[in-house]
Design a protein around this motif. Structure first.
Motif, PDB file in Angstrom:
ATOM      1  N   VAL B 177       0.854  -1.195   0.000  1.00 38.43           N
ATOM      2  CA  VAL B 177       0.000   0.000   0.000  1.00 38.43           C
ATOM      3  C   VAL B 177       0.887   1.241   0.000  1.00 38.43           C
ATOM      4  O   VAL B 177       1.817   1.345   0.797  1.00 38.43           O
ATOM      5  CB  VAL B 177      -0.924   0.028   1.242  1.00 38.43           C
ATOM      6  N   HIS B 178       0.616   2.174  -0.942  1.00 41.05           N
ATOM      7  CA  HIS B 178       1.350   3.439  -1.003  1.00 41.05           C
ATOM      8  C   HIS B 178       0.446   4.594  -0.647  1.00 41.05           C
ATOM      9  O   HIS B 178      -0.742   4.580  -0.940  1.00 41.05           O
ATOM     10  CB  HIS B 178       1.847   3.715  -2.431  1.00 41.05           C
ATOM     11  N   LYS B 179       1.034   5.616  -0.075  1.00 38.69           N
ATOM     12  CA  LYS B 179       0.326   6.897   0.080  1.00 38.69           C
ATOM     13  C   LYS B 179       1.362   7.997  -0.059  1.00 38.69           C
ATOM     14  O   LYS B 179       2.411   7.969   0.590  1.00 38.69           O
ATOM     15  CB  LYS B 179      -0.337   6.968   1.459  1.00 38.69           C
ATOM     16  N   THR B 180       1.115   8.951  -0.960  1.00 37.66           N
ATOM     17  CA  THR B 180       2.059  10.047  -1.177  1.00 37.66           C
ATOM     18  C   THR B 180       1.427  11.360  -0.741  1.00 37.66           C
ATOM     19  O   THR B 180       0.295  11.659  -1.111  1.00 37.66           O
ATOM     20  CB  THR B 180       2.482  10.122  -2.654  1.00 37.66           C
ATOM     21  N   ILE B 181       2.179  12.122   0.049  1.00 38.56           N
ATOM     22  CA  ILE B 181       1.725  13.434   0.524  1.00 38.56           C
ATOM     23  C   ILE B 181       2.525  14.490  -0.224  1.00 38.56           C
ATOM     24  O   ILE B 181       3.750  14.435  -0.273  1.00 38.56           O
ATOM     25  CB  ILE B 181       1.964  13.564   2.045  1.00 38.56           C
ATOM     26  N   MET B 182       1.813  15.448  -0.838  1.00 41.71           N
ATOM     27  CA  MET B 182       2.472  16.473  -1.643  1.00 41.71           C
ATOM     28  C   MET B 182       2.663  17.734  -0.813  1.00 41.71           C
ATOM     29  O   MET B 182       1.705  18.269  -0.250  1.00 41.71           O
ATOM     30  CB  MET B 182       1.622  16.805  -2.875  1.00 41.71           C
ATOM     31  N   THR B 183       3.912  18.235  -0.753  1.00 34.44           N
ATOM     32  CA  THR B 183       4.176  19.464  -0.013  1.00 34.44           C
ATOM     33  C   THR B 183       4.892  20.477  -0.905  1.00 34.44           C
ATOM     34  O   THR B 183       5.540  20.114  -1.871  1.00 34.44           O
ATOM     35  CB  THR B 183       5.073  19.217   1.224  1.00 34.44           C
ATOM     36  N   ALA B 184       4.750  21.739  -0.540  1.00 32.14           N
ATOM     37  CA  ALA B 184       5.457  22.803  -1.259  1.00 32.14           C
ATOM     38  C   ALA B 184       5.887  23.866  -0.278  1.00 32.14           C
ATOM     39  O   ALA B 184       5.224  24.081   0.742  1.00 32.14           O
ATOM     40  CB  ALA B 184       4.554  23.418  -2.335  1.00 32.14           C
ATOM     41  N   GLY B 185       7.012  24.502  -0.565  1.00 33.96           N
ATOM     42  CA  GLY B 185       7.413  25.659   0.222  1.00 33.96           C
ATOM     43  C   GLY B 185       8.389  25.375   1.347  1.00 33.96           C
ATOM     44  O   GLY B 185       8.748  26.282   2.091  1.00 33.96           O
ATOM     45  N   GLN B 186       8.841  24.138   1.484  1.00 36.98           N
ATOM     46  CA  GLN B 186       9.816  23.837   2.520  1.00 36.98           C
ATOM     47  C   GLN B 186      10.739  22.715   2.058  1.00 36.98           C
ATOM     48  O   GLN B 186      10.312  21.821   1.329  1.00 36.98           O
ATOM     49  CB  GLN B 186       9.088  23.444   3.815  1.00 36.98           C
ATOM     50  N   GLY B 187      12.000  22.758   2.480  1.00 33.61           N
ATOM     51  CA  GLY B 187      12.974  21.757   2.065  1.00 33.61           C
ATOM     52  C   GLY B 187      12.829  20.439   2.802  1.00 33.61           C
ATOM     53  O   GLY B 187      12.210  20.375   3.870  1.00 33.61           O
ATOM     54  N   GLU B 188      13.428  19.379   2.240  1.00 34.06           N
ATOM     55  CA  GLU B 188      13.203  18.051   2.810  1.00 34.06           C
ATOM     56  C   GLU B 188      13.807  17.885   4.204  1.00 34.06           C
ATOM     57  O   GLU B 188      13.260  17.144   5.027  1.00 34.06           O
ATOM     58  CB  GLU B 188      13.685  16.930   1.872  1.00 34.06           C
ATOM     59  N   SER B 189      14.923  18.582   4.494  1.00 30.50           N
ATOM     60  CA  SER B 189      15.553  18.416   5.809  1.00 30.50           C
ATOM     61  C   SER B 189      14.637  18.930   6.918  1.00 30.50           C
ATOM     62  O   SER B 189      14.462  18.281   7.947  1.00 30.50           O
ATOM     63  CB  SER B 189      16.867  19.174   5.873  1.00 30.50           C
ATOM     64  N   ILE B 190      14.070  20.114   6.685  1.00 31.80           N
ATOM     65  CA  ILE B 190      13.166  20.690   7.692  1.00 31.80           C
ATOM     66  C   ILE B 190      11.919  19.819   7.838  1.00 31.80           C
ATOM     67  O   ILE B 190      11.472  19.510   8.950  1.00 31.80           O
ATOM     68  CB  ILE B 190      12.751  22.125   7.283  1.00 31.80           C
ATOM     69  N   LEU B 191      11.386  19.381   6.697  1.00 31.27           N
ATOM     70  CA  LEU B 191      10.198  18.518   6.745  1.00 31.27           C
ATOM     71  C   LEU B 191      10.511  17.256   7.544  1.00 31.27           C
ATOM     72  O   LEU B 191       9.735  16.824   8.396  1.00 31.27           O
ATOM     73  CB  LEU B 191       9.749  18.145   5.332  1.00 31.27           C
ATOM     74  N   ALA B 192      11.676  16.672   7.267  1.00 28.26           N
ATOM     75  CA  ALA B 192      12.070  15.434   7.959  1.00 28.26           C
ATOM     76  C   ALA B 192      12.151  15.666   9.461  1.00 28.26           C
ATOM     77  O   ALA B 192      11.712  14.835  10.262  1.00 28.26           O
ATOM     78  CB  ALA B 192      13.417  14.951   7.419  1.00 28.26           C
ATOM     79  N   LYS B 193      12.688  16.828   9.842  1.00 25.62           N
ATOM     80  CA  LYS B 193      12.831  17.134  11.257  1.00 25.62           C
ATOM     81  C   LYS B 193      11.464  17.287  11.924  1.00 25.62           C
ATOM     82  O   LYS B 193      11.244  16.817  13.036  1.00 25.62           O
ATOM     83  CB  LYS B 193      13.633  18.433  11.390  1.00 25.62           C
TER      84      LYS B 193
END
Lengths: 416, 416
Positions: B177-193
Motif C-alpha cells: 500500500v502506497h500513500k504520497t503526501i504532496m508538499t510545497a514551500g519547505q525543504g526536505e531536511s526541515i520537513l524530515a525534522k
C-alpha cells in the motif's frame, strides 16, 4: 573503456519516476566514445547497492552511480560505499562550510541532517556541487573508477559536465565528431527522402540519425575514428554542409540551437522588437522567448488573453468579430495581432487562439484546431493547425510552430 | 516473490530512447505486491543478454525481459535464450499462420524475416500478441520464471495485461500500500525534522521516502504485509494523516497532485477568478495554470510586462515608483498586482519581477533576487526570494513558488 550506470532509488523500481538521468548519461558517454555495458537500477538498501556494485564492476571500468545522496534516512549511498570499500566515514569541514554558506545566503537554517551529509567514505574525493547540498564523489580502486552523483537531474548534470566528462573524454582512445543540423516545420520521412542522395553515399564510419521532437527534427551526423581527428572533422562538416544546403528551407541552425535562441539572434542583428498575444498556449510562447538570456533586449512582453473579455479589453478585439467568427478564427487572431502590436509598440508579433482540449471542441471546430497570425502592422501571415486530442501536446507543439513563424518572419523582414 | 526486468537494446544504452517500459512494469508489479529487485538494461549482444540473465536470476524468482524480438538482425533475444537454456529453436506453425493472416488482412506480403520470427526456444510457451508479429514467451525453470516481451510499449502492455499480470497477481503473497503526501514551500531536511516523532516510530513494514523537486517535496509511505490488506491500508493511511497534520502548512494534496491542479480545484470550489502579471518568469506561471484542463473556468489571463514601458502601459505601474525603487522591488510588484487586478477584474492575482540572470545583477540586487506579490485589492502578501545564478532554474523555481502563493491565498480567502 566500458562504463556502467547504477541508479539508486525505490521510486524508480516502483515506477513512480522514470529514469531520465541514465539516458542523458548514456548520450554524453557515447559522445566521447565510451560505451555503456549496463544500466542497473537498484533499491534503497545497503544490500541492493552492494549487489549492483558487484555487477557493475564485473563488466566495466567506470561506474557512475546516481541517487541516494540526500540528507534523509532513505539515502544510503555513502554508507553503502563505505561498507563496500571497507573504509571509515570522514567528516569534510570544507563541505560543511560551503553548505552553511549556501543556507546563510538564502537566510535559512541548516540542520543536523545537513551536517551528516558531510560524512563521506574515506577513499572518496569530493566533486564540488554548486547546485545543491549533496556532493559528488570520485573513488578510484584497482578494479574501477567510481563516480557517485545526486539523483536530482540538474545537480547530476552539473557535476558530470564540470568534473567527470572532461576528464573521461581526455582518456578515451576513440575520436568522435558530431554535427547536428536543426530543422523545423517538416517531418522526418520527407526530410529523409530529400537527402537520400547524400545518406546513401555516407562512408561506413559516419552515421546519420533523425531525432524528431514536437515540430522539430534534429539531423545528427556522427563520425568515429581512431585516426586523424582533423580529417574526420573536415569530412563530417562537409557532409553536414551538403545536408544543410539540400534542406535549406527547413534548417534554422546547428548544434542543439533552440528555435527561441535562433529567433533572439535574428532579432538582435535586425534590431527588431517582438511581442506575443496568446490564448490557448497560455503564455508558453512568451516564457520560451524569455528562457533565452538577454531576451529583454528584443522582447517587449505579451498578453495572455484567455477570456473573451480580456481579448477585447487588452487586445482591442471587436466584440462583433468574436461573436461572428468565434474566438478560434483567422479574423480574431488577426485582430489580436494588430492589438498587441499597437499596445506594445513592437515591430513584429505573434497571436494564437485555439482549442487545446480535452473539452471545448465542436463538429465544426474540433479539439486541436489552432489559428496563428504573425507579422507587422503592414504585413500579416496566418496559419491553421489541426492537431491531436492531447492538451499538453497541442500546447507544446503550437508554441514551437509560433516561435518558428516569428523566426521566419523576422528572418525575411527588412532590417529596421 | 521478487522480480527483475531486463531491457535489451543499444538504443537505451546510448540514450536515444528513454526506457519508459520498466517504470510501467514496475508500477504494475508493485500494485500486485511483487517487488522489483533490479532493472537491468543491456546491449543487443548474446553475451550481454547472458550476463543480464545471470544477474537477474541471482536476485529474483521472476524475470521479465523486454526488447530484441523484432525481425531484424539486431534482434537476438530468442537466440540468446535458446543458448542460455541450451535448447533447440523450434518452428511454431500456429504463429506463422497467425502472422500470415495478419499480413493478408492488411494486404501486405510477409518476408523470410517474418518466418524466422516463428522459431522460438524449445522450452518456451507462446503468449499470444494480437498487437504485432513478435510473440510473448513464458519459460519456467527450477531457478525462475522468465517472460520475454516485445519492446514496443503497446505490445508489451497488451501481453502483460492479458497473460502475465493476472497469473502473477494470483500467486503473490504480499500486499503493498502506497500513500504520497504532496508538499510545497519547505525543504526536505526541515520537513524530515518536523515529522521525526512520527518517522522514528514507524513499524518495520512501513517505509518513508522524501522525493524532492524544485520547491516541492513528495513524502511517500509504503506499507508491505502478507496479512490483512485492509488493516495495512488503514495503518498506512493513519500514518499519512499524522504526517499531513504535522506538516499541514506545507501540504497541498496527495497522490501526485500538481500544484496548478490543486490551485484550480480551490478556485473552482471557491468560485474565484485569478490572473497573472509576470516579468522575469515571462508567462511560465500563466502557462502552468493553463496546462490544467478546464482552467478557462477560473483563469482570466495575464500580462507579461517585460519592459519598463509595458509595466507602465499595461499594468499602470507609476514611472516614479520604477525610477525610485527599480523594477525588481516590493513597491513595483505591489503596483503590478493592483494593476492586473483592475485590468482583468480577477479576484486574486500574482505579480512577479526579478533578475533571473545570468546578466542584470548589481551588488545591491544580485542575480536571483525575485519579488512576488499575491492577493486581492484588499489584501496583499509579498515575498522576496534570493536564488541561484542559473536562469532556467530561477524561472522554474519562482513559477512554482508563485503558484503555491496563489494556492495559499485562495485557500485562506473567503469564498465569494
Amino acid at each position: 573503456m566500458k562504463a556502467s550506470i547504477i541508479t539508486i532509488g525505490d521510486e524508480i523500481l516502483i515506477g513512480q519516476i522514470i529514469d531520465t538521468n541514465s539516458a542523458w548519461i548514456g548520450q554524453q558517454l557515447n559522445d566521447i566514445g565510451i560505451a555503456l555495458s549496463e544500466i542497473i537500477s537498484v533499491a534503497d538498501t545497503i544490500d541492493a547497492i552492494r549487489i549492483g556494485l558487484d555487477q557493475a564492476v564485473a563488466v566495466s571500468d567506470i561506474v557512475i552511480i546516481t541517487g541516494g545522496l540526500g540528507p534523509t534516512q532513505d539515502d544510503l549511498t555513502c554508507e553503502a560505499l563505505a561498507k563496500y570499500f571497507d573504509v571509515e566515514m570522514v567528516f569534510h569541514e570544507e563541505l560543511w562550510t560551503r553548505i552553511q554558506g549556501m543556507f546563510a545566503k538564502r537566510g535559512r537554517q541548516t540542520t543536523n541532517l545537513h551536517k551528516e551529509q558531510c560524512f563521506l567514505p574515506a577513499n572518496a574525493n569530493l566533486l564540488e556541487n554548486t547546485m545543491g547540498t549533496a556532493p559528488g564523489m570520485h573513488i578510484k580502486t584497482m578494479a574501477a573508477q567510481f563516480f557517485s552523483l545526486p539523483g536530482i537531474p540538474y545537480e547530476m548534470k552539473y557535476i558530470m559536465e564540470t568534473h567527470i566528462l572532461p576528464t573521461l573524454a581526455k582518456s578515451s582512445p576513440v575520436h568522435i565528431v558530431h554535427k547536428t543540423i536543426m530543422t523545423a516545420g517538416q517531418g522526418e520521412s520527407i526530410l529523409a527522402k530529400e537527402i537520400e542522395h547524400i545518406s546513401s553515399i555516407l562512408p561506413e564510419h559516419i552515421k546519420l540519425a533523425f531525432l524528431p521532437s514536437l515540430s522539430k527534427v534534429r539531423i545528427r551526423l556522427t563520425g568515429k575514428s581512431t585516426n586523424d581527428k582533423e580529417a574526420l572533422h573536415k569530412e563530417v562538416i562537409d557532409y553536414a554542409h551538403q545536408i544543410s544546403n539540400a534542406l535549406s528551407q527547413y534548417v534554422y541552425g546547428e548544434d542543439e540551437l533552440s528555435l527561441e535562441k535562433a529567433l533572439g539572434e535574428l532579432c538582435i542583428s535586425k534590431k527588431i522588437k517582438i511581442a506575443t498575444a496568446e490564448s490557448c498556449t497560455g503564455g508558453l510562447v512568451a516564457s520560451k522567448i524569455v528562457s533565452v538570456p538577454g531576451s529583454s533586449k528584443y522582447f517587449e512582453g505579451g498578453v495572455v488573453a484567455y477570456s473573451y473579455e480580456l481579448k477585447q479589453k487588452l487586445l482591442a478585439v471587436n466584440k462583433s468579430t468574436l461573436q461572428e467568427y468565434g474566438a478560434v478564427s483567422e479574423e480574431v487572431v488577426k485582430e489580436m495581432l494588430t492589438g498587441i502590436l499597437k499596445e506594445t509598440g513592437a515591430d513584429i508579433a505573434i497571436s494564437i487562439s485555439g482549442i487545446a482540449g480535452p473539452g471545448g471542441g465542436t463538429p465544426e471546430k474540433p479539439v486541436g484546431t489552432i489559428w496563428l497570425a504573425c507579422g507587422s502592422l503592414s504585413e500579416q501571415r496566418t496559419k491553421k493547425l489541426l492537431l491531436s486530442k492531447d492538451r499538453g501536446l497541442n500546447i507544446e507543439y503550437t508554441s514551437n510552430v509560433a516561435i518558428n513563424m516569428l523566426r521566419q518572419f523576422v528572418d525575411t523582414s527588412v532590417s529596421s
